[in-house]
Design an enzyme around this catalytic site. Structure first.
Site, PDB file in Angstrom:
ATOM      1  N   SER A 119       0.825  -1.201   0.000  1.00 12.61           N
ATOM      2  CA  SER A 119       0.000   0.000   0.000  1.00 12.61           C
ATOM      3  C   SER A 119       0.858   1.249   0.000  1.00 12.61           C
ATOM      4  CB  SER A 119      -0.861   0.048   1.261  1.00 12.61           C
ATOM      5  OG  SER A 119      -1.719  -1.048   1.313  1.00 12.61           O
ATOM      6  N   HIS A 140      -2.247  -3.412  -6.563  1.00 15.48           N
ATOM      7  CA  HIS A 140      -2.781  -3.000  -5.258  1.00 15.48           C
ATOM      8  C   HIS A 140      -4.291  -3.212  -5.201  1.00 15.48           C
ATOM      9  CE1 HIS A 140      -3.665   0.285  -2.116  1.00 15.48           C
ATOM     10  NE2 HIS A 140      -3.218  -0.784  -1.507  1.00 15.48           N
TER      11      HIS A 140
HETATM   12  N1  LIG Z   1      -5.262  -5.091   5.061  1.00 16.42           N
HETATM   13  C1  LIG Z   1      -5.560  -4.169   4.166  1.00 16.42           C
HETATM   14  O1  LIG Z   1      -6.595  -3.488   4.257  1.00 16.42           O
HETATM   15  C2  LIG Z   1      -4.664  -3.973   2.968  1.00 16.42           C
HETATM   16  C3  LIG Z   1      -5.172  -3.344   1.828  1.00 16.42           C
HETATM   17  C4  LIG Z   1      -4.356  -3.221   0.702  1.00 16.42           C
HETATM   18  C5  LIG Z   1      -3.047  -3.670   0.750  1.00 16.42           C
HETATM   19  N2  LIG Z   1      -2.571  -4.259   1.898  1.00 16.42           N
HETATM   20  C6  LIG Z   1      -1.180  -4.766   1.872  1.00 16.42           C
HETATM   21  O2  LIG Z   1      -1.230  -6.178   1.722  1.00 16.42           O
HETATM   22  C7  LIG Z   1      -0.106  -6.769   2.370  1.00 16.42           C
HETATM   23  C8  LIG Z   1      -0.578  -7.834   3.336  1.00 16.42           C
HETATM   24  O3  LIG Z   1      -1.434  -7.245   4.292  1.00 16.42           O
HETATM   25  P1  LIG Z   1      -2.496  -8.104   5.115  1.00 16.42           P
HETATM   26  O4  LIG Z   1      -3.375  -7.129   5.792  1.00 16.42           O
HETATM   27  O5  LIG Z   1      -3.086  -9.163   4.268  1.00 16.42           O
HETATM   28  O6  LIG Z   1      -1.531  -8.764   6.215  1.00 16.42           O
HETATM   29  P2  LIG Z   1      -1.771 -10.084   7.071  1.00 16.42           P
HETATM   30  O7  LIG Z   1      -0.950  -9.904   8.288  1.00 16.42           O
HETATM   31  O8  LIG Z   1      -3.215 -10.384   7.223  1.00 16.42           O
HETATM   32  O9  LIG Z   1      -1.142 -11.252   6.175  1.00 16.42           O
HETATM   33  C9  LIG Z   1       0.249 -11.379   5.946  1.00 16.42           C
HETATM   34  C10 LIG Z   1       0.560 -12.817   5.557  1.00 16.42           C
HETATM   35  O10 LIG Z   1       1.959 -12.928   5.315  1.00 16.42           O
HETATM   36  C11 LIG Z   1       2.472 -14.108   5.947  1.00 16.42           C
HETATM   37  N3  LIG Z   1       3.848 -13.805   6.419  1.00 16.42           N
HETATM   38  C12 LIG Z   1       4.206 -13.282   7.606  1.00 16.42           C
HETATM   39  N4  LIG Z   1       5.544 -13.118   7.642  1.00 16.42           N
HETATM   40  C13 LIG Z   1       6.012 -13.547   6.469  1.00 16.42           C
HETATM   41  C14 LIG Z   1       7.316 -13.654   5.922  1.00 16.42           C
HETATM   42  N5  LIG Z   1       8.398 -13.252   6.592  1.00 16.42           N
HETATM   43  N6  LIG Z   1       7.429 -14.124   4.667  1.00 16.42           N
HETATM   44  C15 LIG Z   1       6.337 -14.511   3.971  1.00 16.42           C
HETATM   45  N7  LIG Z   1       5.086 -14.461   4.449  1.00 16.42           N
HETATM   46  C16 LIG Z   1       4.937 -13.978   5.679  1.00 16.42           C
HETATM   47  C17 LIG Z   1       1.559 -14.387   7.106  1.00 16.42           C
HETATM   48  O11 LIG Z   1       1.505 -15.767   7.338  1.00 16.42           O
HETATM   49  C18 LIG Z   1       0.226 -13.832   6.638  1.00 16.42           C
HETATM   50  O12 LIG Z   1      -0.585 -14.821   6.066  1.00 16.42           O
HETATM   51  C19 LIG Z   1       0.660  -5.618   3.007  1.00 16.42           C
HETATM   52  O13 LIG Z   1       1.678  -5.226   2.135  1.00 16.42           O
HETATM   53  C20 LIG Z   1      -0.395  -4.543   3.148  1.00 16.42           C
HETATM   54  O14 LIG Z   1       0.151  -3.229   3.155  1.00 16.42           O
HETATM   55  C21 LIG Z   1      -3.349  -4.446   3.003  1.00 16.42           C
END
Ligand SMILES: NC(=O)c1ccc[n+]([C@@H]2O[C@H](COP(=O)([O-])OP(=O)(O)OC[C@H]3O[C@@H](n4cnc5c(N)ncnc54)[C@H](O)[C@@H]3O)[C@@H](O)[C@H]2O)c1
Length: 380
Positions: A119, A140
């Site tokens: 993001s 994204h």
């Molecule tokens: N949550 C939101 O609203 C949103 C919206 C758009 C973009 N994003 C982006 O999406 C990405 C993920 O966010 P999220 O909210 O799904 O996070 P999350 O914490 O729900 O999921 C992250 C996942 O990554 C895995 N993980 C943890 N450490 C790791 C590592 N070292 N190597 C590989 N995998 C690993 C975990 O097992 C988990 O399933 C981020 O970059 C975030 O900025 C999030």
């Protein structure tokens, strides 16, 4: 290039939703997690969401079976070798993403496009950690990915045009609306949204209006899907603070300098819905405002000047930011409106709202607030 097999790394909130979007779009999905326990949790998220779609009549059982059959779950990253595209949704930390991309670069064949769902991190920095800089893009998605139609496709200065086109085509094939943008902090939707959210946080902090009045003005008054403070609580105040810090770091624009009270709430562990308290309390029944200020007398006087005080003070600068984005040639007015409608659920895009209100009304009000309208707004 036509993408037919996609890898998704990280099956958390976003990754599980993104994997579902691809499988529902007819694409084979290789879904990867770090270990068996997290893999099962990720599979659980995907299954739960698909079952919900069946229960609500959005999928029939035959479609459901087909979609499920397109998934292959694994903890072996080497299984991504057959993918045309790999999208990562791992935690928002540059060192985690660059290390993952370095590894994927060694696993995937040269034609594979590597995409990040970041993001706020620079896609260019992630691209630079690989030997295929032209084939690294931003993809994204918005939360919840199966529902929100926007995908910002981020083109770095070194991106191959066919990689951008292939990713945008895939997004369309999966029922999403891609908007191609340059690599700038916050892209379109978050860059516009977070300036406005921070303004609302400052308004609450300065006690210019109560939490309830701020949210009511922007939801009932401006017709936005949620009030800004309730939205921040939903996103997570820690995530809001982090995004604002990244935006401020890159732009040095005071609009993104996080409201001091927001920092204090995060320091106190009041992170919004997920911690049970932020701008609201979520511990009993309906959320109740948790910041109970008495609005001070001079402010009450300014509020008496017009019932639209909150709405204009928050909405008009937000519309001006949208005009500035067009003026900067970062995005077209259509792209700005599409991004805010499909990424943030706005009923109308900010530039359409501006047309309806009238640029002169907005520009005059901005001057009255002591803000300088953008040159393009003045011209309009
Ligand atoms: N949550 C939101 O609203 C949103 C919206 C758009 C973009 N994003 C982006 O999406 C990405 C993920 O966010 P999220 O909210 O799904 O996070 P999350 O914490 O729900 O999921 C992250 C996942 O990554 C895995 N993980 C943890 N450490 C790791 C590592 N070292 N190597 C590989 N995998 C690993 C975990 O097992 C988990 O399933 C981020 O970059 C975030 O900025 C999030």
């Amino acid at each position: 290039m036509q993408i037919s097999t996609v890898g998704v790394v990280g099956l958390g909130t976003m990754g599980a939703g993104i994997a579902e979007v691809f499988a529902r779009g007819g694409v084979e999905v290789v879904a990867v997690e770090v270990d068996e326990r997290l893999l099962e949790a990720g599979r659980g998220r995907v299954d739960k969401s698909l079952h919900r779609a069946v229960d609500r009549g959005r999928l029939d059982t035959a479609e459901h079976e087909q979609i499920v059959s397109r998934f292959r779950y694994t903890v072996e990253r080497a299984d991504l070798a057959g993918c045309d595209l790999v999208v990562e949704a791992v935690p928002e930390r540059l060192e985690i993403k660059t290390s993952l991309f370095g590894e994927l670069d060694g696993i995937c064949p040269p034609h594979t496009v590597l995409a990040t769902n970041t993001s706020s991190l620079p896609v260019t920095a992630i691209a630079a950690s690989t030997a295929r800089r032209g084939r690294v893009v931003g993809m994204h998605f918005f939360n919840p990915a199966p529902v929100m139609r926007l995908v910002e496709v981020v083109r770095t200065v070194v991106a191959d045009e066919d990689a951008i086109n292939a990713v945008a085509e895939l997004a369309s094939r999966c029922g999403k609306t891609p908007v191609v943008v340059g690599d700038r902090a916050g892209f379109i939707a978050n860059a516009l949204l977070f300036g406005y959210l921070n303004d609302a946080a400052l308004m609450a902090e300065r006690q210019h209006a109560t939490v309830a009045a701020i949210d009511d003005a922007m939801s009932s008054g401006a017709g936005l899907p949620m009030g800004p403070l309730a939205l921040m609580d939903m996103i997570g105040l820690d995530v809001c603070l982090e995004v604002l810090e990244v935006m401020y770091d890159e732009t040095r624009d005071r609009r993104y300098a996080p409201a001091p009270l927001l920092k204090r709430l995060v320091l106190a562990g009041l992170l919004g819905r997920k911690s049970g308290r932020g701008y609201y309390r979520y511990d009993s029944g309906d959320p109740e405002p948790a910041l109970s200020f008495t609005v001070s007398e001079p402010v009450q006087a300014s509020l008496r000047r017009g019932s639209s005080y909150v709405l204009e003070t928050l909405l008009y600068p937000h519309l001006d930011d949208a005009v500035r984005m067009v003026e900067d040639n970062y995005a077209t007015r259509d792209d700005v409106d599409t991004a805010m409608r499909l990424g943030c659920g706005y009923p109308r895009g900010p530039l359409t709202m501006l047309d309806e209100i009238g640029p002169k009304v907005v520009a005059d009000a901005l001057v009255q607030m002591g803000r300088s309208p953008s040159p393009l707004m003045r011209e309009m």
